[in-house]
Motif scaffolding. Sequence first.
Motif, short mmCIF file in Angstrom:
data_model
loop_
_atom_site.label_atom_id
_atom_site.label_comp_id
_atom_site.label_asym_id
_atom_site.label_seq_id
_atom_site.Cartn_x
_atom_site.Cartn_y
_atom_site.Cartn_z
N PHE A 150 0.84 -1.20 0.00
CA PHE A 150 0.00 0.00 0.00
C PHE A 150 0.87 1.25 0.00
O PHE A 150 2.05 1.19 0.34
N ASN B 31 2.68 4.34 1.37
CA ASN B 31 3.26 4.67 2.67
C ASN B 31 3.74 3.49 3.51
O ASN B 31 4.08 3.67 4.67
N SER B 32 3.73 2.28 2.94
CA SER B 32 4.17 1.15 3.75
C SER B 32 5.69 1.14 3.90
O SER B 32 6.22 0.47 4.78
N GLY B 33 6.37 1.89 3.03
CA GLY B 33 7.83 1.98 3.16
C GLY B 33 8.58 1.27 2.06
O GLY B 33 9.76 0.92 2.21
N SER C 45 9.60 2.47 -0.91
CA SER C 45 10.71 3.25 -1.45
C SER C 45 11.85 3.33 -0.43
O SER C 45 13.02 3.26 -0.81
N SER C 46 11.50 3.43 0.85
CA SER C 46 12.55 3.44 1.88
C SER C 46 13.32 2.13 1.85
O SER C 46 14.55 2.12 1.99
N VAL D 274 11.09 9.36 -1.05
CA VAL D 274 10.38 8.87 0.13
C VAL D 274 9.58 10.04 0.66
O VAL D 274 10.07 11.14 0.76
N THR E 27 5.44 7.36 -5.52
CA THR E 27 6.02 6.54 -6.59
C THR E 27 4.94 6.21 -7.61
O THR E 27 3.98 5.53 -7.29
N ASN F 3 7.22 -3.94 8.03
CA ASN F 3 8.08 -2.75 8.14
C ASN F 3 7.60 -1.82 9.26
O ASN F 3 6.46 -1.91 9.71
N LYS F 4 8.49 -0.94 9.68
CA LYS F 4 8.25 0.04 10.75
C LYS F 4 8.05 -0.68 12.09
O LYS F 4 7.24 -0.25 12.91
N ASP G 100 9.92 -0.62 14.42
CA ASP G 100 10.35 0.33 15.47
C ASP G 100 9.18 1.14 16.02
O ASP G 100 9.20 1.60 17.15
N ALA G 101 8.16 1.31 15.19
CA ALA G 101 7.03 2.16 15.59
C ALA G 101 5.75 1.34 15.74
O ALA G 101 4.66 1.86 15.57
N SER H 32 12.98 -2.68 10.11
CA SER H 32 12.81 -1.23 10.21
C SER H 32 13.81 -0.59 9.27
O SER H 32 15.01 -0.84 9.40
N THR H 33 13.33 0.21 8.34
CA THR H 33 14.30 0.89 7.46
C THR H 33 14.88 2.09 8.20
O THR H 33 15.85 2.68 7.74
N THR H 34 14.26 2.45 9.34
CA THR H 34 14.77 3.58 10.11
C THR H 34 16.02 3.18 10.89
O THR H 34 17.01 3.89 10.89
N1 LIG Z 1 9.05 4.66 11.81
C1 LIG Z 1 9.34 4.24 10.58
N2 LIG Z 1 8.95 4.95 9.50
C2 LIG Z 1 9.27 4.49 8.28
C3 LIG Z 1 9.99 3.27 8.09
N3 LIG Z 1 10.13 3.06 6.76
C4 LIG Z 1 9.53 4.09 6.13
N4 LIG Z 1 9.01 4.97 7.03
C5 LIG Z 1 8.27 6.23 6.74
O1 LIG Z 1 7.06 5.92 6.09
C6 LIG Z 1 6.73 6.94 5.12
C7 LIG Z 1 6.46 6.30 3.76
O2 LIG Z 1 7.66 5.74 3.26
P1 LIG Z 1 7.88 5.45 1.71
O3 LIG Z 1 9.16 4.68 1.62
O4 LIG Z 1 7.74 6.68 0.90
O5 LIG Z 1 6.64 4.48 1.44
P2 LIG Z 1 6.05 3.95 0.03
O6 LIG Z 1 4.89 4.83 -0.28
O7 LIG Z 1 5.61 2.55 0.31
O8 LIG Z 1 7.14 4.03 -0.98
C8 LIG Z 1 7.90 7.91 5.14
O9 LIG Z 1 7.56 9.00 5.95
C9 LIG Z 1 9.03 7.11 5.77
O10 LIG Z 1 9.96 7.93 6.42
C10 LIG Z 1 10.40 2.53 9.27
O11 LIG Z 1 11.02 1.47 9.23
N5 LIG Z 1 10.03 3.07 10.48
#
Ligand SMILES: Nc1nc2c(ncn2[C@@H]2O[C@H](COP(=O)(O)OP(=O)(O)O)[C@@H](O)[C@H]2O)c(=O)[nH]1
Length: 319
Positions: free
Chosen positions: A89, A91-93, A95-96, A108, A115, A200-201, A203-204, A226-228
């Motif tokens: 979906f 914002n799932s991360g 691209s990160s 990101v 994207t 993913n995420k 950490d949060a 966690s990509t963070t």
């Molecule tokens: N806390 C946290 N936030 C993350 C993580 N990975 C991505 N994010 C945040 O999630 C948001 C969406 O990330 P993005 O990579 O653009 O998601 P995409 O839409 O799936 O490509 C951004 O604000 C990132 O900083 C993670 O591992 N932990």
Amino acid sequence: MPANLPPQYFEVEKKYREAKAPQEKIVYLQELLSIIPKHKGTEKLQAELKTKISKLKDAMTKQRKSKGSGGSWYQVEKQGAGQIILVGFPNSGKSSLLNTLTNAHADVALYPFTTTLPQVGMMDFENIKIQIVDTPPLHDDAPAWLFGLYRNGDLLVIVLDCTRDVTHDFNVIQNALNQKNIFLTPHEFGDVKDSVIVLNKIDAQKTKVDTFIKAHCDEFTIIPVSTTNNDGLKILKTQIFNKLNIIRVYTKKIGQPIAKDDPVVLKKGTVLIDAAEYIHKDFRKNLKFARLWNETGYSGQRVEKTHILADGDVIEFHV
Ligand SMILES: Nc1nc2c(ncn2[C@@H]2O[C@H](COP(=O)(O)OP(=O)(O)O)[C@@H](O)[C@H]2O)c(=O)[nH]1
Ligand SMILES: [Mg+2]
């Protein structure tokens, strides 16, 4: 026409007949291919579909060359030892993840739909490179080519966001894929698409991911990351490699020491004589014998042409 085609086949065939754009036709033909039960009786039909696909692709390439643009259709040429498609979906991360695993610089953003086109990077894994493709988000109006990209990839990495209800999100994703005849688990119709689920995420984490893991760990490979803070990424890389079902084989020249730097990447289960032919087309005919070295007991013994190779094998061909 084989009599035992599932009803879905005819539904998709109808869509294929109605489709106008060649790219759309290709998507439906690939879907038909994945639906057909694979046995002797359907071989002819499978071959016909494959021919249609390659003719359409050729026509599209010719058109692109003459017009300079192929319209809004995206496919990603495979490079490296395997092609991984990130699915998820907004914002799932995804691209990160692409940026952390590879040298890519995908945008990101805090807001969704950043994207809109596939973005590609190469991930180093030990001594090979694996291609990672970041994709536009999966949603109701996702373009047809997105599913073509999923279908064509070697492995789907499904990226779920732990700050949301991962069980719900996963069900929605799985349903969307199933509707396009892409199945992640064994199913009456269609092939199974290999996948890894990334939580993913972590950490949060806000929702209870334990319930999800318990419910799905028998059927799926699930990796919290966690990509963070980079948690879990090393495990993810290793699992991606394992799931690709590939082996790295090294060739050794007679009289030279073993060097394990530049492997040939082959499918798991490849036998010696097929590897020989892959390395040099004359080897099938000319191979007299081969010697094998590895870490599980071989130290230069001669092996049969039907010997199944393993990751890390070193072979010395005698022709
Ligand atoms: N806390 C946290 N936030 C993350 C993580 N990975 C991505 N994010 C945040 O999630 C948001 C969406 O990330 P993005 O990579 O653009 O998601 P995409 O839409 O799936 O490509 C951004 O604000 C990132 O900083 C993670 O591992 N932990
Ligand atoms: Mg993105």
